[in-house]
Scaffold this active site. Structure first.
Site, PDB file in Angstrom:
ATOM      1  N   TYR A 298       0.836  -1.203   0.000  1.00 60.57           N
ATOM      2  CA  TYR A 298       0.000   0.000   0.000  1.00 60.57           C
ATOM      3  C   TYR A 298       0.869   1.250   0.000  1.00 60.57           C
ATOM      4  O   TYR A 298       1.959   1.252   0.560  1.00 60.57           O
ATOM      5  CB  TYR A 298      -0.889   0.020   1.244  1.00 60.57           C
TER       6      TYR A 298
ATOM      7  N   SER B  19     -13.574  -4.650   1.910  1.00 63.37           N
ATOM      8  CA  SER B  19     -14.594  -4.063   1.024  1.00 63.37           C
ATOM      9  C   SER B  19     -16.023  -4.401   1.459  1.00 63.37           C
ATOM     10  O   SER B  19     -16.838  -4.851   0.648  1.00 63.37           O
ATOM     11  CB  SER B  19     -14.373  -4.495  -0.433  1.00 63.37           C
TER      12      SER B  19
ATOM     13  N   LEU C 198     -22.108   0.193  -2.161  1.00 64.21           N
ATOM     14  CA  LEU C 198     -23.300   0.000  -1.345  1.00 64.21           C
ATOM     15  C   LEU C 198     -23.739   1.265  -0.604  1.00 64.21           C
ATOM     16  O   LEU C 198     -24.821   1.297  -0.019  1.00 64.21           O
ATOM     17  CB  LEU C 198     -23.081  -1.146  -0.368  1.00 64.21           C
TER      18      LEU C 198
ATOM     19  N   GLY D 229     -24.424   3.803  -2.313  1.00 66.97           N
ATOM     20  CA  GLY D 229     -25.335   4.353  -3.304  1.00 66.97           C
ATOM     21  C   GLY D 229     -24.763   5.501  -4.104  1.00 66.97           C
ATOM     22  O   GLY D 229     -25.418   6.003  -5.031  1.00 66.97           O
ATOM     23  N   LYS D 230     -23.528   5.892  -3.821  1.00 69.12           N
ATOM     24  CA  LYS D 230     -22.999   7.099  -4.461  1.00 69.12           C
ATOM     25  C   LYS D 230     -22.677   6.929  -5.945  1.00 69.12           C
ATOM     26  O   LYS D 230     -22.493   7.926  -6.646  1.00 69.12           O
ATOM     27  CB  LYS D 230     -21.758   7.590  -3.716  1.00 69.12           C
TER      28      LYS D 230
ATOM     29  N   LEU E  93     -18.298  -2.435   1.908  1.00 67.14           N
ATOM     30  CA  LEU E  93     -19.170  -1.548   1.121  1.00 67.14           C
ATOM     31  C   LEU E  93     -18.944  -1.737  -0.377  1.00 67.14           C
ATOM     32  O   LEU E  93     -19.421  -0.931  -1.175  1.00 67.14           O
ATOM     33  CB  LEU E  93     -18.940  -0.083   1.500  1.00 67.14           C
TER      34      LEU E  93
END
Length: 347
Positions: free
Chosen positions: A53, A236, A243, A245-246, A238
């Site tokens: 990372y 993850s 999830l 919604g964006k 989301l």
């Protein structure tokens, strides 16, 4: 904050883990430090990173930067002992990380030493293998996965040799426990079996992708997790922000991951958008924040050790950590099950 056992290690970790992979790319050092401060103030004691990372994009210039940011926070705060620290050793295939070498007995110690320097600590609580030498079905590779192309004998030898390297690091006091990532049920059981046969370190956890739209873990691996005390660290939860919604309607907000990576590494498909719309409706129906509902669902699973959240903005982090206060009713869980049957495998 609920605490869960980390396998059979005796360590207890928060059910929400702070993910860090954007630090050094999408987030500055100061922002990373602020996230650490906030997460710990809310009862989070578990932080996950990796030697490769930061990511999105993944590039040589920022490799190791995330660990360095955590290291400067440790040095400045003096709070190393307040954190259960997890990092990961990169598998083969990334040329600028130790020459692209996979896991060997020697490469384990080399990788551990590099992480320790960057993290400014003398021990790592949970040291994980980012993906197996033989390859895996993760990162959307399950659509064409074929285990018949693997060399079983070589795979088992690789696992044994890797365990020997991990044992060297445990005996040297450099790591406390070991974990897997992007592994399968068969691979996990080989690690468990060989560790028991040769008195080598036993895996405590497995870090795989898991969310409302990615539920590959629910069958064979869930059974392994339950019977072998190898709990899931879900990355993850989301689905890279889907999830929340964006991204509905094809949106790609400025600064979001989708503004950098249009298909979200193969996750963004018409099927994903349709499934997300259905889950958003469940959240609306029950008066829940969709991100918190998604994270709370992960935390409700019987095999879950911790759900790894990640955020580029503090308001996002506060929403995600706030999932610790959300308990899903039977009615919500029934609606989620209905959506899953209608949208069984979006990604």
């Amino acid at each position: 904050m609920k605490m869960n056992p980390l396998g059979r290690t005796g360590m207890m970790v928060s059910e929400i883990c702070l993910g860090t992979m954007t630090w050094g790319e999408q987030n500055t050092e100061a922002e990373g430090h602020a996230q650490m401060d906030y997460a710990l103030s809310q009862g989070v004691n578990f932080v996950d990173t990796a030697e490769m990372y930061s990511t999105v994009p993944l590039r040589a210039e920022t490799q190791g930067r995330t660990e360095e940011i955590i290291g400067t926070w440790f040095a400045g705060s003096g709070r190393r002992n307040d954190v259960i620290l997890a990092t990961k050793m990169t598998g083969d295939g990334i040329s600028w990380v130790r020459g692209g070498q996979g896991f060997t007995r020697a490469s384990v110690m080399e990788a551990v030493e590099g992480s320790l320097r960057r993290l400014q600590t003398d021990y790592i609580d949970l040291y994980q293998l980012h993906w197996p030498n033989r390859g895996s079905y993760h990162f959307r590779k399950h659509w064409a996965f074929d285990a018949s192309k693997q060399d079983k004998s070589k795979a088992k030898d690789d696992i044994h040799e890797t365990l020997l390297g991990l044992d060297d690091a445990v005996r040297a006091g450099k790591i406390r426990a070991i974990g897997l990532s992007n592994e399968s049920a068969w691979g996990t059981m080989q690690f468990v079996r060989l560790a028991e046969e040769h008195n080598l370190p036993r895996v405590a956890s497995i870090q795989n992708e898991y969310s409302l739209v990615c539920r590959l873990f629910d069958t064979d691996l869930a059974e392994v997790a339950h019977h072998e005390d190898v709990g899931l660290l879900a990355f993850s939860p989301l689905a890279t922000g889907i999830l929340s919604g964006k991204y509905q309607g094809g949106a790609a907000p400025e600064g979001s991951r989708r503004s950098i990576q249009a298909d979200l590494n193969g996750r963004w498909r018409p099927a994903t958008e349709a499934a997300t719309a259905a889950y958003l409706e469940v959240a609306r129906k029950h008066g829940l924040d969709p991100s918190q509902m998604a994270i709370a669902f992960c935390c409700s699973r019987p095999f879950m050790t911790s759900a790894i959240i990640g955020a580029t903005r503090m308001d996002q982090l506060k929403i995600c950590v706030g999932a610790k206060e959300v308990s899903l009713s039977d009615a919500v869980l029934e609606d989620i099950a209905t959506v899953r049957r209608d949208h069984p495998m979006p990604i």
